[in-house]
Enzyme design. Structure first.
Site, mmCIF file in Angstrom:
data_model
loop_
_atom_site.group_PDB
_atom_site.id
_atom_site.type_symbol
_atom_site.label_atom_id
_atom_site.label_comp_id
_atom_site.label_asym_id
_atom_site.label_seq_id
_atom_site.Cartn_x
_atom_site.Cartn_y
_atom_site.Cartn_z
ATOM 1 N N CYS A 93 -44.397 -51.545 6.893
ATOM 2 C CA CYS A 93 -45.510 -50.733 6.362
ATOM 3 C C CYS A 93 -46.500 -50.390 7.469
ATOM 4 O O CYS A 93 -47.028 -49.296 7.522
ATOM 5 C CB CYS A 93 -46.291 -51.485 5.290
ATOM 6 S SG CYS A 93 -45.289 -52.340 4.111
ATOM 7 N N ASP A 94 -46.813 -51.365 8.315
ATOM 8 C CA ASP A 94 -47.970 -51.240 9.197
ATOM 9 C C ASP A 94 -47.648 -51.167 10.689
ATOM 10 O O ASP A 94 -48.546 -50.913 11.488
ATOM 11 C CB ASP A 94 -48.925 -52.421 8.946
ATOM 12 C CG ASP A 94 -49.394 -52.443 7.503
ATOM 13 O OD1 ASP A 94 -49.623 -51.358 6.959
ATOM 14 O OD2 ASP A 94 -49.505 -53.531 6.913
ATOM 15 N N CYS A 136 -46.336 -57.034 6.471
ATOM 16 C CA CYS A 136 -45.255 -56.044 6.352
ATOM 17 C C CYS A 136 -45.188 -55.177 7.596
ATOM 18 O O CYS A 136 -45.926 -54.199 7.733
ATOM 19 C CB CYS A 136 -45.474 -55.189 5.108
ATOM 20 S SG CYS A 136 -44.224 -53.927 4.925
#
Ligand code: NDP
Length: 313
Positions: free
Chosen positions: A141-142, A138
Site C-alpha cells: 500500500c505504502d 503494508c
C-alpha cells in the site's frame, strides 16, 4: 421509535476469499445470503500484489483484482453485498442476532463468520505515534511513497521476506530487522531476500524506538549483545504476523488463547448450532487464500445442511 429488524436465512460476516466463496455456494443453493463486508472489503488480498499460488492462474494475478473477481462471482448468483461492520452479536437462541454499525439489527437462521485476521504491531509508543507518517503494516500500500529512499522492515516470515523484496524494487536500501539468528520464511523466500543486493538483513536485532517527531527520520535498533545502532530511514514497515478478528465473538464462541475460533474438526461448526467459522478467523496453520476459500465452501455446505435440519427452506 420501533427498532427495525431484518431477518435473513444466511448472514455472512466478512469479505475475503472465505466470505466470497461461502457467498457463491450459499447463493447458488438459494440461501439468499446477505454479506456485510467489514472494515477491509476484499480482505487481506487487497493489500498484496502478485498472487502466484492460487490454482487456475498459471500467469499469476494481482490480489485486489482476484478479490474483484470473487465479488463479481458472488454477486452474479444474487448475494446481497453491503457495506458495514458487525459490532456485536447475541447468539442466545436459535435465531442469531447480529448488530451492524451499532445500529442495524439483523436476525439470521445461520451465520457464516469470515472475519479474517489483521496485522500485528510491535507495541512501542513511537510506532503508534508515527503510524501513517512513515510507519506502515503494508509495504504494497505504502511502499510507493518511499521511492528512492531508505526504509526498514521488521519481521522474518514469508510476509516480511515478500515485502522486503517488493520494497527493494522501489527503494534505495532496505534494512530487514530479524529478531532471531535466522528467518522463519520459506527457503525460497529467504534466498530471494539474500540475493537482493540492496537488502541488508540485521539478525538478532530488535527495534528500540522509531525516531522522528512528525515523520519517520530513523530507527534505533539494539542487537542481542546490547549494542545500539541507528539506521537513517524514512519509512518503517512492520510485518510480524496477524491476529484473528474475533473479539466480537468473545463470550459466545469457543476460541483458543490467541483468539482463533475453534471448530469441530473436519467441519466449520462452532459451539453454537447454526454459526459457522471459516477462513483465517479459525485457521492459524495454513492461512492461504485457497484454504480460506475451501473453508468458506465448507461453511456454506454446513449451513445449508443445518438449515435443512431445522426446517428452514
Ligand atoms: P509469521 O507468523 O509466519 O511470521 C511472523 C514473523 O514476525 C516471525 O519471523 C516472527 O519472528 C516475527 N515477529 C513476531 N513478533 C515480532 C516482534 N515483536 N518483533 C520482531 N519480530 C517479530 O507471519 P507472516 O505474516 O510472515 O506469515 C503468515 C503465514 O502466511 C505463514 O504461514 C506464511 O508462510 C504465509 N504466507 C505465505 C506467503 C506465500 O506463500 N506467498 C506470503 C506471505 C505469507 P520469529 O521467527 O522469531 O518468531
Amino acid at each position: 421509535m420501533e427498532e427495525k429488524i431484518e431477518h435473513v436465512k444466511c448472514l455472512i460476516i466478512g469479505s475475503g476469499p472465505a466470505g466470497y466463496t461461502a457467498a457463491i455456494y450459499a447463493a447458488r443453493a438459494d440461501m439468499k445470503p446477505v454479506m456485510y463486508q467489514g472494515l477491509q472489503p476484499g480482505g487481506q488480498l487487497t493489500i498484496t500484489t502478485e498472487v502466484e499460488n492460487f490454482p487456475g492462474y498459471p500467469k499469476g494475478t494481482q490480489g485486489p483484482e482476484m478479490m474483484e473477481d470473487f465479488k463479481a462471482q458472488a454477486e452474479k448468483f444474487g448475494t446481497d453485498i453491503r457495506w458495514g461492520l458487525a459490532t456485536s452479536v447475541d447468539f442466545t437462541g436459535p435465531i442469531h442476532k447480529v448488530i451492524i454499525d451499532e445500529k442495524i439489527t439483523i436476525t439470521a437462521d445461520s451465520v457464516i463468520i469470515a472475519t479474517g485476521a489483521s496485522a500485528k504491531w510491535l507495541g512501542i509508543p513511537s510506532e503508534e505515534k508515527l503510524n501513517g507518517f512513515g510507519v506502515s503494516a503494508c509495504a504494497v500500500c505504502d511502499g510507493f511513497f518511499f521511492k528512492g529512499q531508505d526504509v526498514a522492515i521488521v519481521g522474518a516470515g514469508d510476509t516480511a521476506a515478500e515485502e522486503a523484496t517488493y520494497l527493494a524494487k522501489l527503494c534505495r536500501k532496505v534494512y530487514m530487522i530479524v529478531r532471531r539468528g535466522e528467518m522463519r520464511a520459506s527457503k525460497a523466500m529467504q534466498t530471494r531476500v539474500l540475493n537482493t543486493t540492496n537488502i541488508e538483513v540485521l539478525y538478532n536485532t530488535q527495534t528500540k524506538e522509531i525516531l522522528g517527531d512528525k515523520a519517520v527520520e530513523g530507527a534505533l535498533l539494539v542487537n542481542d549483545r546490547g549494542e545500539e545502532r541507528k539506521v537513517d530511514v524514512t519509512g518503517f514497515f512492520v510485518a510480524i504476523g496477524h491476529h484473528p478478528n474475533t473479539d466480537l465473538f468473545k463470550g459466545w464462541l469457543d476460541m483458543d488463547e490467541t483468539g482463533y475460533l475453534i471448530t469441530v474438526p473436519g467441519t466449520t461448526k462452532t459451539n453454537i448450532p447454526g454459526v459457522f467459522a471459516s477462513g483465517d478467523a479459525q485457521d492459524k496453520h495454513y492461512r492461504q487464500a485457497v484454504t480460506a476459500a475451501g473453508s468458506g465452501c465448507m461453511a456454506a455446505l454446513d449451513a445449508e445442511r443445518y438449515l435443512a435440519s431445522v426446517g428452514v427452506h
